[in-house]
Design an enzyme around this catalytic site. Structure first.
Site, PDB file in Angstrom:
ATOM      1  N   LYS A 175       0.829  -1.212   0.000  1.00 12.95           N
ATOM      2  CA  LYS A 175       0.000   0.000   0.000  1.00 12.95           C
ATOM      3  C   LYS A 175       0.861   1.259   0.000  1.00 12.95           C
ATOM      4  CE  LYS A 175      -2.013  -1.202   3.887  1.00 12.95           C
ATOM      5  NZ  LYS A 175      -1.334  -2.479   4.221  1.00 12.95           N
ATOM      6  N   ARG A 180      -0.723  -8.667  13.593  1.00 11.09           N
ATOM      7  CA  ARG A 180      -1.197  -7.694  12.587  1.00 11.09           C
ATOM      8  C   ARG A 180      -2.071  -8.387  11.544  1.00 11.09           C
ATOM      9  NH1 ARG A 180       4.395  -5.170  10.872  1.00 11.09           N
ATOM     10  NH2 ARG A 180       3.203  -3.959   9.367  1.00 11.09           N
TER      11      ARG A 180
HETATM   12  P1  AP5 Z   1       4.847  -1.607   1.817  1.00 12.63           P
HETATM   13  O1  AP5 Z   1       4.476  -0.798   0.626  1.00 12.63           O
HETATM   14  O2  AP5 Z   1       5.614  -0.926   2.908  1.00 12.63           O
HETATM   15  O3  AP5 Z   1       3.564  -2.369   2.395  1.00 12.63           O
HETATM   16  P2  AP5 Z   1       2.282  -1.804   3.160  1.00 12.63           P
HETATM   17  O4  AP5 Z   1       1.088  -2.483   2.589  1.00 12.63           O
HETATM   18  O5  AP5 Z   1       2.268  -0.314   3.188  1.00 12.63           O
HETATM   19  O6  AP5 Z   1       2.574  -2.419   4.572  1.00 12.63           O
HETATM   20  P3  AP5 Z   1       2.506  -1.826   6.043  1.00 12.63           P
HETATM   21  O7  AP5 Z   1       3.244  -2.833   6.909  1.00 12.63           O
HETATM   22  O8  AP5 Z   1       3.010  -0.409   6.099  1.00 12.63           O
HETATM   23  O9  AP5 Z   1       1.030  -1.872   6.343  1.00 12.63           O
HETATM   24  P4  AP5 Z   1       0.374  -1.946   7.696  1.00 12.63           P
HETATM   25  O10 AP5 Z   1      -1.019  -1.825   7.276  1.00 12.63           O
HETATM   26  O11 AP5 Z   1       0.673  -3.118   8.551  1.00 12.63           O
HETATM   27  O12 AP5 Z   1       1.077  -0.768   8.526  1.00 12.63           O
HETATM   28  P5  AP5 Z   1       0.595   0.674   8.927  1.00 12.63           P
HETATM   29  O13 AP5 Z   1       1.787   1.550   8.970  1.00 12.63           O
HETATM   30  O14 AP5 Z   1      -0.586   1.097   8.125  1.00 12.63           O
HETATM   31  O15 AP5 Z   1       5.681  -2.882   1.280  1.00 12.63           O
HETATM   32  C1  AP5 Z   1       6.215  -3.845   2.186  1.00 12.63           C
HETATM   33  C2  AP5 Z   1       7.582  -4.339   1.634  1.00 12.63           C
HETATM   34  O16 AP5 Z   1       7.359  -5.066   0.432  1.00 12.63           O
HETATM   35  C3  AP5 Z   1       8.560  -3.203   1.278  1.00 12.63           C
HETATM   36  O17 AP5 Z   1       9.868  -3.598   1.629  1.00 12.63           O
HETATM   37  C4  AP5 Z   1       8.433  -3.054  -0.252  1.00 12.63           C
HETATM   38  O18 AP5 Z   1       9.649  -2.618  -0.839  1.00 12.63           O
HETATM   39  C5  AP5 Z   1       8.073  -4.469  -0.686  1.00 12.63           C
HETATM   40  N1  AP5 Z   1       7.156  -4.486  -1.832  1.00 12.63           N
HETATM   41  C6  AP5 Z   1       6.072  -3.691  -2.038  1.00 12.63           C
HETATM   42  N2  AP5 Z   1       5.445  -4.010  -3.182  1.00 12.63           N
HETATM   43  C7  AP5 Z   1       6.146  -5.058  -3.714  1.00 12.63           C
HETATM   44  C8  AP5 Z   1       5.977  -5.840  -4.903  1.00 12.63           C
HETATM   45  N3  AP5 Z   1       4.959  -5.626  -5.751  1.00 12.63           N
HETATM   46  N4  AP5 Z   1       6.880  -6.851  -5.127  1.00 12.63           N
HETATM   47  C9  AP5 Z   1       7.915  -7.082  -4.251  1.00 12.63           C
HETATM   48  N5  AP5 Z   1       8.118  -6.348  -3.121  1.00 12.63           N
HETATM   49  C10 AP5 Z   1       7.239  -5.361  -2.840  1.00 12.63           C
HETATM   50  O19 AP5 Z   1       0.041   0.441  10.411  1.00 12.63           O
HETATM   51  C11 AP5 Z   1       0.903   0.178  11.496  1.00 12.63           C
HETATM   52  C12 AP5 Z   1       0.097   0.105  12.779  1.00 12.63           C
HETATM   53  O20 AP5 Z   1      -0.555   1.375  13.029  1.00 12.63           O
HETATM   54  C13 AP5 Z   1      -1.038  -0.915  12.810  1.00 12.63           C
HETATM   55  O21 AP5 Z   1      -0.584  -2.212  13.163  1.00 12.63           O
HETATM   56  C14 AP5 Z   1      -1.963  -0.306  13.880  1.00 12.63           C
HETATM   57  O22 AP5 Z   1      -1.489  -0.553  15.167  1.00 12.63           O
HETATM   58  C15 AP5 Z   1      -1.853   1.182  13.612  1.00 12.63           C
HETATM   59  N6  AP5 Z   1      -2.865   1.700  12.663  1.00 12.63           N
HETATM   60  C16 AP5 Z   1      -2.604   2.275  11.449  1.00 12.63           C
HETATM   61  N7  AP5 Z   1      -3.746   2.643  10.831  1.00 12.63           N
HETATM   62  C17 AP5 Z   1      -4.756   2.278  11.671  1.00 12.63           C
HETATM   63  C18 AP5 Z   1      -6.175   2.371  11.579  1.00 12.63           C
HETATM   64  N8  AP5 Z   1      -6.785   2.909  10.499  1.00 12.63           N
HETATM   65  N9  AP5 Z   1      -6.914   1.900  12.608  1.00 12.63           N
HETATM   66  C19 AP5 Z   1      -6.323   1.370  13.717  1.00 12.63           C
HETATM   67  N10 AP5 Z   1      -4.985   1.239  13.856  1.00 12.63           N
HETATM   68  C20 AP5 Z   1      -4.196   1.695  12.851  1.00 12.63           C
END
Ligand code: AP5
Length: 216
Positions: free
Chosen positions: A14, A172
């Protein structure tokens, strides 16, 4: 202009695709995860409240993230908003619908990024990001051109997330399946859902997303 939700489990890509959309379409990424991490880094009251919850991989309360999104949306976005990691519960989805309606905007697309769990472990454990500009990298699939230096801004402040380990990832993922995956049905029923193969190459995923947005 388009407002889009990128929906998918941790590591689906994402954030990577949101950054691309900012560069290619002048859209504005609204990542609740990044906002919360910033609050922790700054040591604010909010940061102190959510630090433990996030370290365990659990979701923070709906009220907190809805408040953050409402605040950020006030600034507006000419190219539209990319909602990254929000909404994550049905209550958040309802709140976003109300916020958009109240400000005379609409949701143009919800893009589900489909990946399998096995790929997520490798993605999450190999991820690192630039602490200065937020660029996302991976040890194997997307390393920096010069070790230790961000390709995008030249910063040497490259770091790994505290919640990017196999143990926390399990929680998660569980949170995603229990609380967030019902949104797939929610937006399907509203006729707003499109799916892309999140396992494809980053450029291929970007093209698939662009194609959905062009038709929206
Ligand atoms: P990346 O693009 O970083 O993946 P992502 O989907 O953004 O993953 P996140 O881990 O950031 O999502 P998340 O939802 O767990 O975390 P968030 O920060 O929102 O890609 C991942 C890796 O893969 C990278 O190394 C990239 O280079 C690689 N990659 C990407 N695309 C690729 C491809 N096509 N092929 C190969 N490699 C690829 O949330 C963190 C925490 O915040 C949550 O656990 C929760 O506690 C809290 N939180 C956040 N939002 C909320 C909400 N709305 N409600 C409640 N709690 C919340």
């Amino acid at each position: 202009m388009a407002n889009v939700i990128l929906l998918g489990p941790p590591g689906a890509g994402k954030g990577t695709q949101a950054k691309r959309l900012e560069q290619t379409r002048g859209m504005v990424q609204l990542s609740t995860g990044d906002m919360l991490k910033e609050a922790i880094a700054k040591g604010t009251e909010l940061g102190k409240r959510v630090e433990g919850i996030m370290a365990r991989g659990e979701l923070v309360t709906d009220e907190i993230v809805i408040g953050l999104i409402e605040d950020k949306m006030k600034t507006g976005a000419k190219g539209g908003f990319i909602f990254d990691g929000f909404p994550r519960t049905l209550k958040q989805a309802d709140a976003l619908g109300e916020l958009l309606a109240r400000t005379g905007q609409r949701l143009d697309a919800v893009i589900e990024m489909q990946v399998d769990d096995a790929a997520l472990v490798a993605r999450i454990t190999g991820r690192f990001t630039c602490g200065n500009c937020g660029a996302v990298y991976h040890d194997v699939t997307h390393p920096t051109k010069v070790a230790g230096i961000c390709d995008a801004c030249g910063s040497t402040n490259l770091k790994r997330r505290a919640d990017d380990n196999e143990e926390t990832l399990k929680t998660r993922l569980m949170e995603y399946y229990k609380k967030t995956s019902p949104l797939i049905g929610y937006y399907y029923a509203k006729g707003q859902l499109s799916a892309v193969d999140g396992l494809a190459d980053v450029d291929v995923v970007a093209e698939a997303i662009a194609s959905v947005l062009d038709k929206a």
